[in-house]
Design a protein around this motif. Structure first.
Motif, PDB file in Angstrom:
ATOM      1  N   VAL A  56      43.636  26.209  24.891  1.00  0.00           N
ATOM      2  CA  VAL A  56      44.406  25.209  25.599  1.00  0.00           C
ATOM      3  C   VAL A  56      44.306  25.226  27.215  1.00  0.00           C
ATOM      4  CG1 VAL A  56      46.708  24.486  26.015  1.00  0.00           C
ATOM      5  CG2 VAL A  56      46.339  24.950  23.930  1.00  0.00           C
ATOM      6  N   TYR A  57      44.472  26.617  27.675  1.00  0.00           N
ATOM      7  CA  TYR A  57      44.424  26.886  28.948  1.00  0.00           C
ATOM      8  C   TYR A  57      42.932  26.298  29.718  1.00  0.00           C
ATOM      9  CZ  TYR A  57      45.070  28.819  33.856  1.00  0.00           C
ATOM     10  OH  TYR A  57      45.460  28.887  35.170  1.00  0.00           O
ATOM     11  N   THR A  58      41.896  27.046  29.050  1.00  0.00           N
ATOM     12  CA  THR A  58      40.746  26.825  29.589  1.00  0.00           C
ATOM     13  C   THR A  58      40.103  25.211  29.848  1.00  0.00           C
ATOM     14  OG1 THR A  58      39.859  27.250  27.826  1.00  0.00           O
ATOM     15  CG2 THR A  58      39.864  28.913  29.216  1.00  0.00           C
ATOM     16  N   SER A  59      40.602  24.550  28.389  1.00  0.00           N
ATOM     17  CA  SER A  59      39.825  23.193  28.571  1.00  0.00           C
ATOM     18  C   SER A  59      40.895  22.378  29.708  1.00  0.00           C
ATOM     19  CB  SER A  59      40.345  22.527  27.175  1.00  0.00           C
ATOM     20  OG  SER A  59      41.554  22.792  26.734  1.00  0.00           O
ATOM     21  N   ASN A  60      42.045  22.710  29.482  1.00  0.00           N
ATOM     22  CA  ASN A  60      43.098  21.930  30.635  1.00  0.00           C
ATOM     23  C   ASN A  60      42.455  22.153  31.988  1.00  0.00           C
ATOM     24  OD1 ASN A  60      45.497  21.341  32.149  1.00  0.00           O
ATOM     25  ND2 ASN A  60      46.299  21.099  29.772  1.00  0.00           N
ATOM     26  N   ILE A  61      42.244  23.351  32.354  1.00  0.00           N
ATOM     27  CA  ILE A  61      41.787  23.685  33.712  1.00  0.00           C
ATOM     28  C   ILE A  61      40.492  23.166  34.087  1.00  0.00           C
ATOM     29  CG2 ILE A  61      41.569  25.446  35.374  1.00  0.00           C
ATOM     30  CD1 ILE A  61      44.240  25.250  34.509  1.00  0.00           C
ATOM     31  N   PHE A  62      39.469  23.181  33.238  1.00  0.00           N
ATOM     32  CA  PHE A  62      38.175  22.592  33.502  1.00  0.00           C
ATOM     33  C   PHE A  62      38.293  21.159  33.588  1.00  0.00           C
ATOM     34  CE2 PHE A  62      35.545  26.361  31.655  1.00  0.00           C
ATOM     35  CZ  PHE A  62      34.792  26.360  32.777  1.00  0.00           C
ATOM     36  N   ALA A  63      39.161  20.520  32.852  1.00  0.00           N
ATOM     37  CA  ALA A  63      39.268  19.067  33.114  1.00  0.00           C
ATOM     38  C   ALA A  63      40.110  18.882  34.336  1.00  0.00           C
ATOM     39  CB  ALA A  63      40.369  18.502  32.153  1.00  0.00           C
ATOM     40  N   ILE A  64      41.014  19.317  34.939  1.00  0.00           N
ATOM     41  CA  ILE A  64      41.992  19.080  36.110  1.00  0.00           C
ATOM     42  C   ILE A  64      40.862  19.427  37.209  1.00  0.00           C
ATOM     43  CG2 ILE A  64      44.006  19.064  35.127  1.00  0.00           C
ATOM     44  CD1 ILE A  64      44.749  21.576  36.272  1.00  0.00           C
ATOM     45  N   LEU A  65      40.076  20.507  37.206  1.00  0.00           N
ATOM     46  CA  LEU A  65      39.317  21.034  38.285  1.00  0.00           C
ATOM     47  C   LEU A  65      38.400  20.190  38.807  1.00  0.00           C
ATOM     48  CD1 LEU A  65      38.930  24.962  37.736  1.00  0.00           C
ATOM     49  CD2 LEU A  65      40.372  23.795  39.567  1.00  0.00           C
ATOM     50  N   GLY A  66      37.956  19.102  37.574  1.00  0.00           N
ATOM     51  CA  GLY A  66      36.826  18.346  37.972  1.00  0.00           C
ATOM     52  C   GLY A  66      37.410  17.040  38.828  1.00  0.00           C
ATOM     53  N   LEU A  67      38.892  16.966  38.848  1.00  0.00           N
ATOM     54  CA  LEU A  67      39.416  15.678  39.356  1.00  0.00           C
ATOM     55  C   LEU A  67      39.115  15.332  40.684  1.00  0.00           C
ATOM     56  CD1 LEU A  67      43.287  15.820  38.364  1.00  0.00           C
ATOM     57  CD2 LEU A  67      41.624  14.122  38.035  1.00  0.00           C
ATOM     58  N   ARG A  68      38.950  16.466  41.533  1.00  0.00           N
ATOM     59  CA  ARG A  68      38.769  15.964  43.206  1.00  0.00           C
ATOM     60  C   ARG A  68      37.436  15.070  43.279  1.00  0.00           C
ATOM     61  NH1 ARG A  68      37.446  20.914  45.209  1.00  0.00           N
ATOM     62  NH2 ARG A  68      36.922  21.466  42.828  1.00  0.00           N
TER      63      ARG A  68
END
Length: 336
Positions: free
Chosen positions: A225-237
């Protein structure tokens, strides 16, 4: 042992890339143009793919598929969130050169907040299983509500966190390069970037209320849950700069997201009667998103989809070259 190796790989990939991003490539404020944004989008997607491959190898195909499905869901929800970010940046007339720094620290705050939300969600589902029905019903309700929602409105003056902060510290009405705080006559004051960051962070809390239950419908493994979530939002910029000028083309993406949220909500509601296979879930989610994108391209909006781009293909970003003086004359009222 495998899970510890994956945690180490995750931390190394994320921290290493963020350090290089902030201290090497984006040390000085500049407008991120389309070529640079494309490269960084490719980097973050490649890192997520490499990490997903490691999960497949070390944890098995089931966990690997859970990671991919969770990443696709979180990534698609993040794309929709970019619409709100654009509205926020336009409201505050943030100069384009400072957008990357605001997004960087905003997403760093989101990394911490998502961890708290995920821990709380997993805890509730572990010790109070019946809450799965609340999460499921909430996601279905959110999907229907999103489908009926109109234009996004941003009203920072009603933000309680911002109003509380401005009572504690004076806020300047202008931007001072990309600094958040400066010294004026020996006193620490916030620049006009502070209200922007506060609104971005508090807005992400609302995003997390939708996105965390959505991925908990796929898996309740805190690591996935955490790793997939973080990888997704880190590419937001980088995704923001890549899509800012063309997001208006994806008119049916929101409709697709409504169906995705409703699907994962129903998946939660029937989980005790029938567990939808993870491969079926991934196929349905990917199919819905693909259909919404294709429909958007086949039936474009009436206005010119290229509007909002420069001749070199880069997006016309909020704020414009004039900065806050030209567009943000009432920023003092907005920050108050």
């Amino acid at each position: 042992m495998e899970i510890l190796a994956l945690w180490g790989l995750f931390a190394g990939l994320v921290l290493g890339t963020l350090i290089v991003d902030l201290l090497v490539f984006n040390r000085k404020p500049h407008v991120m143009l389309l070529p640079e944004a494309s490269v960084w989008c490719g980097i973050w997607v490649s890192l997520a793919a490499a990490f997903g491959a490691a999960v497949f190898v070390l944890e098995g195909s089931a966990k690997g598929m859970e990671f991919i499905t969770g990443y696709v869901i979180e990534w698609s929800l993040s794309v929709d969130n970019l619409f709100v970010f654009i509205v926020i940046f336009r409201y505050f007339a943030v100069p384009p050169a400072y957008l990357h720094r605001v997004l960087f620290y905003g997403i760093m705050g989101a990394v911490v907040l998502r961890g708290i939300f995920i821990a709380a969600g997993v805890g509730l589902l572990t010790y109070f299983h019946w809450t799965i029905y609340l999460f499921g019903a909430f996601l279905v309700f959110t999907g229907v509500k999103l489908l009926r929602a109109g234009e996004v409105e941003v009203e920072p003056q009603k933000n309680p966190v911002l109003r509380f902060f401005t009572r504690l510290m004076p806020i300047e009405t202008t931007y001072d390069q990309q600094k958040f705080f400066v010294r004026r006559n020996g006193n620490l004051v916030g620049t006009a970037l502070v209200p922007v960051l506060i609104v971005i962070e508090t807005t992400d809390v609302m995003f997390a209320v939708d996105s965390v239950p959505a991925i908990l419908a796929i898996t309740q493994d805190p690591f996935i849950v955490y790793t997939s979530n973080i990888f997704a939002i880190l590419g937001l910029r980088s995704l923001f700069f890549l899509l800012a000028g063309v997001m208006g083309m994806f008119r049916y993406l929101k409709v697709g997201l409504c169906f995705v949220l409703s699907f994962v909500g129903v998946k939660m509601l029937i989980s005790d009667l029938y567990k939808v296979p993870i491969t079926v879930s991934l196929g349905i989610v990917a199919g819905i998103l693909a259909a919404s994108i294709v429909a958007s391209l086949v039936f474009p909006p009436a206005e010119n989809p290229a509007e909002g781009q420069h001749a070199d293909g880069s997006a016309v970003l909020p704020g414009g070259p004039e900065g806050p003086v030209a567009h943000g004359k009432d920023i003092e009222h907005r920050a108050a």
